[in-house]
Write a protein that holds these residues in place. Structure first.
Motif, PDB file in Angstrom:
ATOM      1  N   ASP A 204     -33.604 -32.744  -2.660  1.00  0.00           N
ATOM      2  CA  ASP A 204     -33.248 -31.680  -3.645  1.00  0.00           C
ATOM      3  C   ASP A 204     -32.721 -30.529  -2.594  1.00  0.00           C
ATOM      4  OD1 ASP A 204     -33.893 -33.242  -5.673  1.00  0.00           O
ATOM      5  OD2 ASP A 204     -35.826 -32.520  -5.965  1.00  0.00           O
ATOM      6  N   THR A 205     -33.563 -29.951  -1.700  1.00  0.00           N
ATOM      7  CA  THR A 205     -33.257 -28.935  -0.905  1.00  0.00           C
ATOM      8  C   THR A 205     -31.780 -29.023  -0.228  1.00  0.00           C
ATOM      9  OG1 THR A 205     -35.308 -28.218  -0.491  1.00  0.00           O
ATOM     10  CG2 THR A 205     -33.757 -27.437   1.081  1.00  0.00           C
ATOM     11  N   MET A 206     -31.724 -30.262   0.652  1.00  0.00           N
ATOM     12  CA  MET A 206     -30.544 -30.436   1.156  1.00  0.00           C
ATOM     13  C   MET A 206     -29.367 -30.866   0.295  1.00  0.00           C
ATOM     14  SD  MET A 206     -30.954 -30.103   4.329  1.00  0.00           S
ATOM     15  CE  MET A 206     -29.483 -30.732   4.907  1.00  0.00           C
ATOM     16  N   ALA A 212     -23.248 -26.677  -1.745  1.00  0.00           N
ATOM     17  CA  ALA A 212     -22.744 -25.406  -1.486  1.00  0.00           C
ATOM     18  C   ALA A 212     -21.899 -25.219  -0.443  1.00  0.00           C
ATOM     19  CB  ALA A 212     -23.966 -24.316  -1.467  1.00  0.00           C
ATOM     20  N   ASP A 213     -21.930 -26.258   0.190  1.00  0.00           N
ATOM     21  CA  ASP A 213     -21.011 -26.271   1.635  1.00  0.00           C
ATOM     22  C   ASP A 213     -19.846 -27.328   1.325  1.00  0.00           C
ATOM     23  OD1 ASP A 213     -22.534 -24.714   3.178  1.00  0.00           O
ATOM     24  OD2 ASP A 213     -23.627 -26.451   4.097  1.00  0.00           O
ATOM     25  N   GLY A 214     -19.772 -27.802   0.356  1.00  0.00           N
ATOM     26  CA  GLY A 214     -18.657 -28.270  -0.385  1.00  0.00           C
ATOM     27  C   GLY A 214     -18.788 -29.892   0.028  1.00  0.00           C
ATOM     28  N   GLN A 215     -19.938 -30.550   0.420  1.00  0.00           N
ATOM     29  CA  GLN A 215     -20.015 -32.029   0.508  1.00  0.00           C
ATOM     30  C   GLN A 215     -20.153 -32.870  -0.565  1.00  0.00           C
ATOM     31  OE1 GLN A 215     -19.443 -32.835   3.842  1.00  0.00           O
ATOM     32  NE2 GLN A 215     -18.887 -30.723   4.312  1.00  0.00           N
ATOM     33  N   ASP A 216     -19.793 -34.011  -0.343  1.00  0.00           N
ATOM     34  CA  ASP A 216     -20.117 -34.980  -1.540  1.00  0.00           C
ATOM     35  C   ASP A 216     -21.362 -35.532  -1.104  1.00  0.00           C
ATOM     36  OD1 ASP A 216     -20.191 -37.256  -3.406  1.00  0.00           O
ATOM     37  OD2 ASP A 216     -18.648 -38.259  -2.253  1.00  0.00           O
ATOM     38  N   ILE A 217     -22.651 -35.326  -1.952  1.00  0.00           N
ATOM     39  CA  ILE A 217     -23.925 -35.948  -1.875  1.00  0.00           C
ATOM     40  C   ILE A 217     -24.167 -37.331  -2.343  1.00  0.00           C
ATOM     41  CG2 ILE A 217     -25.123 -33.622  -1.674  1.00  0.00           C
ATOM     42  CD1 ILE A 217     -26.390 -34.000  -4.359  1.00  0.00           C
ATOM     43  N   SER A 218     -23.277 -37.783  -3.086  1.00  0.00           N
ATOM     44  CA  SER A 218     -23.362 -39.244  -3.599  1.00  0.00           C
ATOM     45  C   SER A 218     -23.070 -40.233  -2.430  1.00  0.00           C
ATOM     46  CB  SER A 218     -22.351 -39.394  -4.718  1.00  0.00           C
ATOM     47  OG  SER A 218     -20.930 -39.383  -4.266  1.00  0.00           O
ATOM     48  N   GLN A 219     -22.483 -39.734  -1.333  1.00  0.00           N
ATOM     49  CA  GLN A 219     -22.170 -40.578  -0.173  1.00  0.00           C
ATOM     50  C   GLN A 219     -22.406 -39.578   0.940  1.00  0.00           C
ATOM     51  OE1 GLN A 219     -18.186 -42.199  -0.378  1.00  0.00           O
ATOM     52  NE2 GLN A 219     -18.812 -43.352  -1.995  1.00  0.00           N
ATOM     53  N   PRO A 220     -23.838 -39.528   1.222  1.00  0.00           N
ATOM     54  CA  PRO A 220     -24.385 -38.661   2.298  1.00  0.00           C
ATOM     55  C   PRO A 220     -24.255 -39.038   3.651  1.00  0.00           C
ATOM     56  CG  PRO A 220     -26.279 -39.555   1.265  1.00  0.00           C
ATOM     57  CD  PRO A 220     -25.036 -39.866   0.582  1.00  0.00           C
ATOM     58  N   VAL A 288     -28.765 -30.949  -8.390  1.00  0.00           N
ATOM     59  CA  VAL A 288     -29.048 -32.222  -8.127  1.00  0.00           C
ATOM     60  C   VAL A 288     -29.866 -32.920  -9.355  1.00  0.00           C
ATOM     61  CG1 VAL A 288     -30.369 -33.540  -6.378  1.00  0.00           C
ATOM     62  CG2 VAL A 288     -29.377 -31.347  -5.435  1.00  0.00           C
ATOM     63  N   LEU A 289     -29.217 -33.906  -9.756  1.00  0.00           N
ATOM     64  CA  LEU A 289     -29.842 -34.695 -10.895  1.00  0.00           C
ATOM     65  C   LEU A 289     -30.748 -35.736 -10.326  1.00  0.00           C
ATOM     66  CD1 LEU A 289     -29.871 -35.496 -13.951  1.00  0.00           C
ATOM     67  CD2 LEU A 289     -27.964 -36.989 -13.460  1.00  0.00           C
ATOM     68  N   HIS A 365     -25.014 -33.950  -9.728  1.00  0.00           N
ATOM     69  CA  HIS A 365     -24.810 -34.794  -8.516  1.00  0.00           C
ATOM     70  C   HIS A 365     -26.380 -35.515  -7.991  1.00  0.00           C
ATOM     71  CE1 HIS A 365     -20.884 -32.671  -8.268  1.00  0.00           C
ATOM     72  NE2 HIS A 365     -21.453 -31.858  -8.513  1.00  0.00           N
ATOM     73  N   SER A 366     -26.074 -36.851  -8.000  1.00  0.00           N
ATOM     74  CA  SER A 366     -27.122 -37.469  -7.423  1.00  0.00           C
ATOM     75  C   SER A 366     -27.079 -37.776  -6.178  1.00  0.00           C
ATOM     76  CB  SER A 366     -27.416 -38.689  -8.397  1.00  0.00           C
ATOM     77  OG  SER A 366     -27.602 -38.560  -9.659  1.00  0.00           O
ATOM     78  N   PHE A 367     -28.235 -37.684  -5.407  1.00  0.00           N
ATOM     79  CA  PHE A 367     -28.121 -37.684  -3.781  1.00  0.00           C
ATOM     80  C   PHE A 367     -28.012 -39.308  -3.583  1.00  0.00           C
ATOM     81  CE2 PHE A 367     -29.386 -37.928   0.571  1.00  0.00           C
ATOM     82  CZ  PHE A 367     -28.984 -36.473   0.884  1.00  0.00           C
ATOM     83  N   GLY A 368     -27.171 -39.701  -2.879  1.00  0.00           N
ATOM     84  CA  GLY A 368     -26.853 -41.179  -2.734  1.00  0.00           C
ATOM     85  C   GLY A 368     -27.828 -41.854  -1.851  1.00  0.00           C
TER      86      GLY A 368
END
Length: 388
Positions: A204-206, A212-220, A288-289, A365-368
């Motif tokens: 959740d934090t990351m 906010a840094d424009g990254q795709d968290i679905s494929q971290p 973050v979902l 967005h869900s964290f991958g």
């Protein structure tokens, strides 16, 4: 303008919730081995005698109120089943550290059901530390919303059943900040130094910082996370972040120790009953979902009672009562219609944080997934910041 949570009136106010938080703080120090000594006698074969024990997070169910019993009391009344409902999970990693020695040694826990994040469910499945759920005895599983069924980490829906889903975003006190907040950058405002917290829930934090840094968290990826790790580390060193928390950030918000923090949507919806100056927003860069699920640890003895609980909370009328209290995203079909029927809860049926429409869904967005080695690497880096 970011979406705000509607307020519900409360006959019992926040005092009951605060009592529950205090009880949680006391209960969280009990190790499973100590709890085991308090366990009521059971059949030992899951055939249906003894006490059902559930571990979960605080503020995650409707409480008793004057003249209105909460879900735990109603379940006991309706089924005659003894239920010990433990709100003893503050942080997922801390709870895992408590239960790991017993599960690794092949010894059963006191708990028959645990409510934990889906990423921890995936880890426990891989370790072989879960029992298949007795879903043949849960006919109300037909009410599970389709998009939560058969997740990729439990494709046959053998080990998990969703409890609630929610959103990680920004919680803040408008009087303390002196202005509305809308972005993750607002948490790094020097004017809030020492009055900001972040979650120990790494994803959740990351996830919020990476969005906010424009990254795709679905494929971290490790490389993509480095600027966010560095930003978080610097904020900790500079004293911008007061501390890292589990669910106990709620106490600091109410006490005024925090002006803003990374928090969870449903928690804040409940906290505003005591402190109406609190707000929750999905950041401009996205929220973050996440989902928490019901799991049965290896060796659980009270399968029939656990099935009765899962079936009971998946009845739309009961699920709607829980949803009205916790204001998270319910996994049960028909909850929105139940809320809309009652003038006291009709506003919640239109709440896009509980029932995200298309526009809100695009902002969540869900964290991958992370491999086991990646998980260890990320957690080690995160711990070096949060425990440093």
């Amino acid at each position: 303008m970011p979406a705000q949570l509607p307020l519900l009136s409360s006959q019992c106010g926040r005092r009951l919730f605060l009592q529950r938080l205090a009880a949680t703080a006391a209960g969280a120090v009990l190790a499973p081995t100590l709890l085991q000594a308090c366990k009521g006698s059971g059949s030992g074969n899951g055939s249906g005698s003894g006490e059902l024990v559930i571990s979960t997070f605080p503020l995650y169910i409707d409480p008793d109120a004057p003249g209105a019993p909460g879900s735990v009391s109603r379940f006991r009344r309706d089924t005659g089943i003894q239920l010990r409902y433990l709100e003893d999970i503050n942080d997922t990693r801390q709870f895992f550290a408590r239960i790991r020695p017993q599960l690794a040694a092949g010894r059963p826990l006191v708990q028959d059901l645990m409510v934990l994040p889906s990423w921890m469910a995936q880890r426990l499945i891989g370790l072989g530390w879960l029992e298949p759920l007795p879903l043949a005895q849960v006919p109300n599983i037909r009410n599970l919303v389709p998009y939560l069924a058969n997740p990729p980490w439990d494709p046959q829906q053998r080990y998990s059943l969703p409890w609630q889903s929610g959103i990680a975003g920004i919680a803040y006190n408008i009087k303390a900040t002196g202005r509305e907040l809308a972005s993750i950058d607002d948490l790094f405002d020097p004017a809030l130094r020492g009055r900001v917290s972040a979650l120990l829930e790494m994803r959740d934090t990351m996830g919020l910082l990476m969005l906010a840094d424009g990254q795709d968290i679905s494929q971290p990826t490790w490389a993509a996370a480095q600027p966010s790790f560095a930003r978080l580390e610097q904020a900790r060193k500079d004293g911008q972040i007061r501390r890292f928390t589990g669910n106990d950030y709620q106490n600091d918000l109410l006490a005024g120790n925090l002006a803003a923090c990374i928090g969870w949507s449903g928690d804040v919806a409940q906290l505003v009953l005591e402190q109406p100056d609190l707000r929750f927003v999905v950041p401009e860069s996205g929220g973050v979902l996440w989902s928490d699920v019901m799991l049965m640890p290896k060796g659980a003895q009270h399968r029939r009672e656990a099935a009765a609980w899962m079936n009971w909370v998946y009845e739309p009328v009961e699920a709607a009562r829980i949803a009205a209290a916790v204001q998270y995203i319910s996994p049960v079909v028909g909850v929105r219609q139940q809320l809309a029927k009652d003038p006291a809860t009709a506003a919640l049926a239109a709440n896009e944080l509980m029932f995200p429409d298309g526009a809100m869904q695009q902002r969540l967005h869900s964290f991958g997934p992370l491999s086991e080695s990646e998980e260890a690497r990320w957690e080690e880096r995160f711990a070096s910041i949060t425990e440093g």
